[in-house]
Design a protein around this motif. Structure first.
Motif, mmCIF file in Angstrom:
data_model
loop_
_atom_site.group_PDB
_atom_site.id
_atom_site.type_symbol
_atom_site.label_atom_id
_atom_site.label_comp_id
_atom_site.label_asym_id
_atom_site.label_seq_id
_atom_site.Cartn_x
_atom_site.Cartn_y
_atom_site.Cartn_z
ATOM 1 N N ILE A 38 -9.916 -52.906 129.628
ATOM 2 C CA ILE A 38 -11.349 -53.081 129.382
ATOM 3 C C ILE A 38 -11.598 -54.472 128.810
ATOM 4 N N THR A 39 -12.542 -55.185 129.406
ATOM 5 C CA THR A 39 -12.985 -56.492 128.896
ATOM 6 C C THR A 39 -14.471 -56.373 128.570
ATOM 7 N N PRO A 40 -14.818 -56.164 127.300
ATOM 8 C CA PRO A 40 -16.222 -55.925 126.950
ATOM 9 C C PRO A 40 -17.003 -57.225 126.717
ATOM 10 N N ASN A 41 -18.335 -57.092 126.719
ATOM 11 C CA ASN A 41 -19.267 -58.154 126.303
ATOM 12 C C ASN A 41 -19.076 -59.450 127.095
ATOM 13 N N GLN A 42 -18.918 -59.344 128.395
ATOM 14 C CA GLN A 42 -18.841 -60.541 129.224
ATOM 15 C C GLN A 42 -20.255 -61.060 129.541
ATOM 16 N N ILE A 43 -20.396 -62.391 129.498
ATOM 17 C CA ILE A 43 -21.647 -63.038 129.901
ATOM 18 C C ILE A 43 -21.299 -64.188 130.847
ATOM 19 N N GLN A 44 -22.269 -64.596 131.672
ATOM 20 C CA GLN A 44 -22.042 -65.735 132.550
ATOM 21 C C GLN A 44 -22.133 -67.011 131.737
ATOM 22 N N TYR A 73 -23.308 -52.824 133.534
ATOM 23 C CA TYR A 73 -24.182 -53.937 133.152
ATOM 24 C C TYR A 73 -25.236 -53.494 132.145
ATOM 25 N N TYR A 74 -25.542 -54.440 131.239
ATOM 26 C CA TYR A 74 -26.539 -54.192 130.195
ATOM 27 C C TYR A 74 -27.396 -55.443 130.032
ATOM 28 N N LYS A 75 -28.507 -55.250 129.327
ATOM 29 C CA LYS A 75 -29.338 -56.385 128.932
ATOM 30 C C LYS A 75 -29.620 -56.295 127.443
ATOM 31 N N SER A 76 -29.341 -57.411 126.750
ATOM 32 C CA SER A 76 -29.584 -57.467 125.312
ATOM 33 C C SER A 76 -31.086 -57.593 125.057
ATOM 34 N N PRO A 77 -31.531 -57.360 123.830
ATOM 35 C CA PRO A 77 -32.968 -57.481 123.507
ATOM 36 C C PRO A 77 -33.560 -58.842 123.865
ATOM 37 N N ASP A 78 -32.753 -59.898 123.843
ATOM 38 C CA ASP A 78 -33.280 -61.226 124.174
ATOM 39 C C ASP A 78 -33.213 -61.514 125.676
ATOM 40 N N GLY A 79 -32.859 -60.520 126.492
ATOM 41 C CA GLY A 79 -32.848 -60.684 127.941
ATOM 42 C C GLY A 79 -31.545 -61.190 128.516
ATOM 43 N N GLN A 80 -30.513 -61.360 127.700
ATOM 44 C CA GLN A 80 -29.214 -61.833 128.159
ATOM 45 C C GLN A 80 -28.466 -60.693 128.867
ATOM 46 N N GLU A 81 -28.028 -60.969 130.106
ATOM 47 C CA GLU A 81 -27.281 -59.961 130.863
ATOM 48 C C GLU A 81 -25.823 -59.985 130.430
ATOM 49 N N THR A 82 -25.306 -58.827 130.085
ATOM 50 C CA THR A 82 -23.898 -58.672 129.711
ATOM 51 C C THR A 82 -23.299 -57.534 130.521
#
Length: 396
Positions: A110-116, A302-311
């Motif tokens: 598992i590799t969590p909390n990945q962002i581009q 896939y998730y989206k943080s409150p500030d709109g960042q896709e993780t």
């Protein structure tokens, strides 16, 4: 007589001479034994092999099948890399519906909390660098993890690698748990529902017998001796029947075949048709060739943080894929194949006198005498007399 006249006479005899079988009764026990033994072999072949083994008197049809599966079970994991977690069917069966197959997750990286973002590539001979000159902007290595930006960054305090645009942090799949995270999957069960039909004979069956009810399915489990008709299988038992150990297989995964044989004899005197199960490992694993063993693939949530960042959370899933393979042929008495095989038997019997004649004129002590007596040539000049000629095989 001139040569042309002789040739013409031979041609006339060849075209217009008539041959008729001649019955020659020979009182010889040895020759009689050869004749009867050849007949016995033909009858034994027709009755024993064609009729009993091959069932040559039957018409045949191939099976048409439909399979659905339903896995049940749950597990709890508690490791240093993740918080305690409860797993149910929605988590470890991927995808929920498969075409004649299903996959059970047993291990993972598992590799969590990945962002581009931009991050140093994993070190290997093609990505290690000393400065930006060693990195090519836009370079895309299919075996790498992203597109190079042209910068050289610090991967660690001692190693520099080319920076890439990718999902960061990068996955390090070498940290595979040595013991399967979902080792409890060996106690999961799977219900296999299989319906088959033989359209030529309008024959339909299910692997769930009509006499079984819902209360029986809730408590039964397949067993060769006590419950051979139960369609519910424990995964540990399936792997064991395939000659593998579940805990060893669960670490890196594999492919297991569940074979259902619907070979049926539909004649009225035959036994009722029931499925016959067998289990085998399909991905061959040998000590001599153990490169890239197991079965794995990647998927992400896939998730989206409150500030709109896709993780996303990247999961490299290791597990066991079960392929349900249905096969079979049905046979039923048919007049056409019966007549065809009966004709073949009679043609084989017609060869017996030819074999016996050959033995008589080749291997017997009086073969020259028998050869002279087998064929006579009658002419008007000889009247009732006869002239012995050569042997013609196949006459009696």
């Amino acid at each position: 007589m001139s040569k042309p006249a002789s040739c013409c006479q031979k041609f006339v005899h060849y075209v217009f001479d008539y041959e008729t079988p001649k019955t020659l009764v020979i009182s010889d026990i040895g020759l009689g034994c050869v004749f009867r033994f050849c007949q016995f072999l033909v009858v034994l072949y027709v009755l024993g092999y064609v009729c009993v083994v091959q069932k040559g008197y039957q018409e045949t049809d191939s099976v048409i099948s439909m399979v659905t599966t339903k896995v049940k079970g749950f597990a709890l994991t508690n490791t240093s890399d993740m918080d305690p977690r409860f797993w149910d069917v929605a988590d470890f069966v991927i995808p929920p519906q498969g075409d004649h197959s299903f996959f059970v997750l047993t291990n993972m990286v598992i590799t969590p909390n990945q962002i581009q973002s931009h991050c140093p590539e994993l070190p290997n001979p093609s990505t290690i660098c000393e400065d930006d000159c060693n990195c090519t902007p836009g370079h895309n290595d299919p075996r790498g993890n992203g597109i190079q930006t042209g910068l050289c960054g610090n991967y660690s305090t001692t190693v520099k690698t080319c920076e890439v645009l990718s999902w960061c942090p990068l996955e390090i799949d070498s940290k595979l748990p040595e013991r399967a995270l979902l080792a409890a999957a060996e106690n999961f069960t799977v219900l296999i529902k299989n319906s088959i039909t033989y359209p030529k004979f309008n024959y339909h069956r299910r692997n769930i017998h009509w006499s079984l009810n819902s209360s029986y399915l809730k408590r039964c489990e397949f067993n060769w001796v006590t419950d051979p008709n139960c369609p519910i299988f424990r995964l540990k038992h399936v792997i064991s029947e395939a000659g593998e150990d579940f805990q060893d297989l669960a670490v890196k995964g594999g492919v297991i075949g569940i074979f259902i044989d619907w070979s049926c004899d539909l004649d009225w005197w035959a036994r009722p048709c029931h499925p016959k199960y067998s289990f085998h490992r399909l991905d061959i694993k040998t000590p001599e060739n153990n490169v890239a063993p197991g079965y794995n693939f990647r998927f992400a949530k896939y998730y989206k943080s409150p500030d709109g960042q896709e993780t996303r959370t990247l999961i490299k899933a290791y597990g066991i894929r079960f392929d349900v393979i249905v096969f079979g042929t049905a046979g039923k008495f048919g007049i056409v194949p019966t007549i065809v095989n009966l004709g073949a038997a009679l043609s084989f019997l017609s060869l017996v006198p030819m074999i016996t004649d050959w033995f008589m004129v080749t291997c017997m002590k009086k073969r020259d005498f028998y050869s002279q007596q087998k064929t006579t040539y009658l002419t008007e000049e000889t009247g009732a007399g006869s002239v012995p000629m050569g042997t013609t095989y196949g006459t009696q």
